[in-house]
Design a protein around this motif. Structure first.
Motif, PDB file in Angstrom:
ATOM      1  N   GLU A   1       0.867  -1.171   0.155  1.00 53.70           N
ATOM      2  CA  GLU A   1       0.023  -0.057   0.118  1.00 53.70           C
ATOM      3  C   GLU A   1       0.927   1.321  -0.008  1.00 53.70           C
ATOM      4  O   GLU A   1       1.720   1.363   0.666  1.00 53.70           O
ATOM      5  N   TYR A   2       0.522   2.106  -0.701  1.00 53.96           N
ATOM      6  CA  TYR A   2       1.360   3.472  -1.052  1.00 53.96           C
ATOM      7  C   TYR A   2       0.195   4.565  -0.429  1.00 53.96           C
ATOM      8  O   TYR A   2      -0.720   4.811  -1.235  1.00 53.96           O
ATOM      9  N   ARG A   3       0.886   5.218   0.421  1.00 52.78           N
ATOM     10  CA  ARG A   3      -0.099   6.427   0.952  1.00 52.78           C
ATOM     11  C   ARG A   3       0.726   7.333   1.842  1.00 52.78           C
ATOM     12  O   ARG A   3       1.947   7.009   2.054  1.00 52.78           O
ATOM     13  N   ALA A   4       0.079   8.137   2.239  1.00 46.98           N
ATOM     14  CA  ALA A   4       0.468   9.038   3.598  1.00 46.98           C
ATOM     15  C   ALA A   4       0.659   8.254   4.713  1.00 46.98           C
ATOM     16  O   ALA A   4       0.032   7.308   5.192  1.00 46.98           O
ATOM     17  N   ILE A   5       1.646   8.583   5.570  1.00 49.76           N
ATOM     18  CA  ILE A   5       1.891   8.050   7.062  1.00 49.76           C
ATOM     19  C   ILE A   5       0.683   8.364   7.893  1.00 49.76           C
ATOM     20  O   ILE A   5      -0.026   9.459   7.678  1.00 49.76           O
TER      21      ILE A   5
END
Length: 114
Positions: free
Chosen positions: A11-15
């Motif tokens: 998953e690629y996203r904001a922390i």
């Protein structure tokens, strides 16, 4: 009769809240420097938002991270100018050469552009 197929989905996203410690552990482990450096960079970013730290997460574990630093500067003529920079690009050794940092860098550029 076939073998079961297990596909890992990163998953690629904001922390997210509660993941900063994982990011700090990643950065200090990869770069071999104390955590105060990354905390000071984090604290000095103008208008800090969770969007400024992009992460790749595998099964709840932060395995790669990129930080966006926004700074309010002035151009040579004194005009206010907001600039962004990318830093603290790190990936756990066992996750390297899979394109995770590249994908996070694309996300970071989109954050800076916005």
């Amino acid at each position: 009769m076939g073998w079961p197929c297990h596909t890992r989905v990163v998953e690629y996203r904001a922390i997210r809240e509660g993941e900063w410690d994982q990011g700090m552990t990643l950065w200090t482990g990869v770069f071999g420097v104390p955590g105060w450096l990354f905390q000071s960079l984090h604290d000095s970013t103008t208008g800090r938002s969770p969007e400024h730290t992009r992460v790749a997460v595998d099964d709840g574990r932060v395995v790669s991270a990129v930080d966006v630093f926004m700074r309010d500067l002035r151009g040579i003529d004194g005009t206010p100018l907001r600039v962004g920079g990318i830093g603290s690009v790190a990936t756990l050794p066992e996750y390297r050469k899979q394109g995770l940092s590249g994908r996070l860098l694309e996300d970071a550029i989109a954050v800076m552009t916005a």
